[in-house]
Write an enzyme that holds these catalytic residues in place. Structure first.
Site, short mmCIF file in Angstrom:
data_model
loop_
_atom_site.label_atom_id
_atom_site.label_comp_id
_atom_site.label_asym_id
_atom_site.label_seq_id
_atom_site.Cartn_x
_atom_site.Cartn_y
_atom_site.Cartn_z
N SER A 107 16.80 -2.97 10.49
CA SER A 107 16.49 -2.59 11.90
C SER A 107 17.53 -2.87 12.80
O SER A 107 18.04 -1.88 13.77
CB SER A 107 15.22 -3.08 12.31
OG SER A 107 14.18 -2.57 11.74
N LYS A 149 1.75 -6.36 11.26
CA LYS A 149 1.28 -5.29 12.06
C LYS A 149 -0.36 -5.28 12.60
O LYS A 149 -0.49 -4.70 13.77
CB LYS A 149 1.29 -4.01 11.01
CG LYS A 149 2.89 -3.79 11.03
CD LYS A 149 3.18 -2.39 10.20
CE LYS A 149 4.59 -2.37 9.82
NZ LYS A 149 4.78 -0.97 8.97
N GLU A 167 -2.96 5.76 21.52
CA GLU A 167 -3.99 6.28 20.73
C GLU A 167 -3.75 6.32 19.16
O GLU A 167 -4.40 6.11 18.23
CB GLU A 167 -4.35 7.94 21.11
CG GLU A 167 -5.46 8.66 20.24
CD GLU A 167 -5.13 10.36 20.66
OE1 GLU A 167 -4.57 10.78 21.44
OE2 GLU A 167 -6.20 10.87 19.96
N ARG A 225 -6.90 3.57 -5.48
CA ARG A 225 -7.13 2.58 -6.41
C ARG A 225 -8.65 2.21 -6.25
O ARG A 225 -9.55 2.36 -7.03
CB ARG A 225 -6.34 1.54 -6.84
CG ARG A 225 -6.79 0.58 -7.96
CD ARG A 225 -5.68 -0.61 -8.00
NE ARG A 225 -5.46 -1.35 -6.65
CZ ARG A 225 -4.57 -2.12 -6.50
NH1 ARG A 225 -3.84 -2.70 -7.56
NH2 ARG A 225 -4.42 -2.91 -5.57
P1 NDP Z 1 -1.01 -2.32 2.13
O1 NDP Z 1 -1.16 -3.80 1.40
O2 NDP Z 1 -1.90 -2.33 3.44
O3 NDP Z 1 -1.83 -1.23 1.15
C1 NDP Z 1 -1.26 -0.95 -0.14
C2 NDP Z 1 -1.96 0.33 -0.78
O4 NDP Z 1 -1.32 0.38 -2.18
C3 NDP Z 1 -3.78 -0.08 -1.14
O5 NDP Z 1 -4.11 1.46 -0.96
C4 NDP Z 1 -3.55 -0.30 -2.47
O6 NDP Z 1 -4.63 0.24 -3.25
C5 NDP Z 1 -2.50 0.20 -3.07
N1 NDP Z 1 -1.75 -0.36 -4.32
C6 NDP Z 1 -1.12 -1.42 -4.32
N2 NDP Z 1 -0.92 -1.72 -5.70
C7 NDP Z 1 -1.34 -0.56 -6.44
C8 NDP Z 1 -0.88 -0.27 -7.69
N3 NDP Z 1 -0.33 -0.90 -8.50
N4 NDP Z 1 -1.57 0.95 -8.01
C9 NDP Z 1 -1.98 1.88 -7.19
N5 NDP Z 1 -2.41 1.50 -6.06
C10 NDP Z 1 -1.93 0.49 -5.47
O7 NDP Z 1 0.31 -1.84 2.25
P2 NDP Z 1 1.21 -0.99 3.48
O8 NDP Z 1 0.27 0.42 3.55
O9 NDP Z 1 1.31 -1.54 4.66
O10 NDP Z 1 2.36 -0.44 2.74
C11 NDP Z 1 2.59 0.45 1.52
C12 NDP Z 1 3.99 0.65 1.24
O11 NDP Z 1 4.64 1.37 2.40
C13 NDP Z 1 4.80 -0.45 1.26
O12 NDP Z 1 5.69 -0.53 -0.15
C14 NDP Z 1 5.68 -0.62 2.11
O13 NDP Z 1 7.03 -1.27 1.95
C15 NDP Z 1 5.78 0.70 2.39
N6 NDP Z 1 6.22 1.17 4.02
C16 NDP Z 1 7.38 2.13 4.30
C17 NDP Z 1 7.71 2.29 5.49
C18 NDP Z 1 9.08 2.92 5.85
O14 NDP Z 1 9.47 3.00 6.97
N7 NDP Z 1 9.58 3.73 4.82
C19 NDP Z 1 6.73 1.84 6.67
C20 NDP Z 1 5.68 1.07 6.23
C21 NDP Z 1 5.36 0.73 5.16
P3 NDP Z 1 -6.14 -0.90 -3.11
O15 NDP Z 1 -6.90 -0.39 -1.76
O16 NDP Z 1 -6.93 -0.45 -4.32
O17 NDP Z 1 -5.70 -2.28 -2.95
#
Ligand code: NDP
Length: 271
Positions: A17, A66, A78, A152
């Site tokens: 950033s 976050k 919103e 998942r």
């Molecule tokens: P969270 O921890 O909030 O959510 C993780 C999600 O991934 C959940 O739905 C979880 O499922 C699922 N998950 C984790 N491991 C597995 C697996 N092995 N197989 C299947 N599903 C899996 O993370 P975030 O939503 O904050 O972030 C997700 C990704 O997005 C990260 O890699 C982050 O780096 C990326 N990101 C990129 C951004 C960008 O600007 N490019 C901005 C924000 C995020 P369950 O509910 O079953 O645990």
């Protein structure tokens, strides 16, 4: 006087950033200073208070703060309320305004950079965590035909979809074993790519011309991108989303929108 901003996270050393915002400032002639700020895992609120006291104008927020940022903001936009998470804070007139530019950043990358319109498209969203939550409203605003959220933990997908019902877009939730494709666009918003694995999405989710976008980015294509390419899909990583969410934050803070094309192509060369 130079206006100060930062990105708060833990860890934070890897963050691109400062480089991105320095490029925006140079391009638009804005006098800002933007730095990394490492907050202790239990010390986000203290760091925030200090930044406000020191006269900072705003901050970006990344993992794992976050959700906490959303609770500490005195006002939420919103889209931040819909996301339940904040990645951009503005300190103004005694207020801490929380916004979320992650979803709009992804939409900008898909629609503008990739040239892929979302209107009337069938979308498969993999994952139901913080990132997926932030993507939902900006996706719905593009009027796709449908959004299927697969996760998942099925119950999390159910509650995510329930929170956005009644928006005029066909929404549904499922487990990975219930996915029936193909889709026009498949977005991997799970964190599986961090461990170099992929969610068990079937090959039938993809067809020739499907856009398969992993919101994670790295020096090499993710397992998800390689699998999707093997099924004939066009693939894209999350670097464009990163740059576009930063551009949206910069615009909120400075009232001027920076260009992103040249910076994105420079960052791709550095990978
Ligand atoms: P969270 O921890 O909030 O959510 C993780 C999600 O991934 C959940 O739905 C979880 O499922 C699922 N998950 C984790 N491991 C597995 C697996 N092995 N197989 C299947 N599903 C899996 O993370 P975030 O939503 O904050 O972030 C997700 C990704 O997005 C990260 O890699 C982050 O780096 C990326 N990101 C990129 C951004 C960008 O600007 N490019 C901005 C924000 C995020 P369950 O509910 O079953 O645990």
């Amino acid at each position: 006087m130079t206006d100060r901003y930062c990105v708060i996270g833990n860890p934070i050393a890897h963050s691109k950033s400062p480089q991105i915002h320095a490029a925006f400032a140079a391009e638009t002639g804005q006098d800002i200073h933007y730095e990394r700020c490492l907050a202790p895992l239990d010390g986000f609120a203290d760091v925030l208070r200090t930044l406000v006291q020191q006269g900072y104008k705003g901050a970006n927020v990344t993992v794992p703060f976050k959700l906490e940022a959303a609770t500490l903001a005195t006002r939420l936009t919103e889209r931040a309320r819909a996301a339940g998470a904040v990645n951009t804070l503005s300190f103004k007139d005694g207020e801490i305004v929380g916004d979320n530019t992650d979803g709009p950043g992804l939409v900008a990358d898909i629609v503008r950079n990739a040239g892929f319109a979302l209107a009337n498209k069938r979308i498969l969203l993999l994952g139901a965590g913080g990132a997926a939550r932030g993507i939902m409203l900006p996706f719905i605003d593009e009027h796709p035909q449908s959004i299927l959220v697969a996760n998942r933990t099925r119950a999390t997908a159910d509650s995510l979809v329930a929170g956005f019902a009644g928006n005029g877009v066909q929404l549904a939730a499922c487990g990975f074993d219930e996915i029936e494709g193909p889709f026009d666009i498949v977005v991997n918003a799970t964190s599986a790519s961090l461990a170099d694995t992929m969610p068990p999405v079937p090959a039938s989710a993809f067809a020739k011309g499907t856009l398969a976008l992993d919101i994670m980015y790295g020096s090499a294509p993710s397992a998800f991108m390689n699998f999707a390419a093997g099924q004939g899909a066009d693939t894209r990583d999350g670097l464009g989303m990163l740059v576009e969410q930063a551009a949206e934050a910069f615009t909120l803070w400075r009232g001027v929108r920076p260009g992103t094309d040249e910076l994105l192509s420079n960052l791709r060369k550095q990978k």
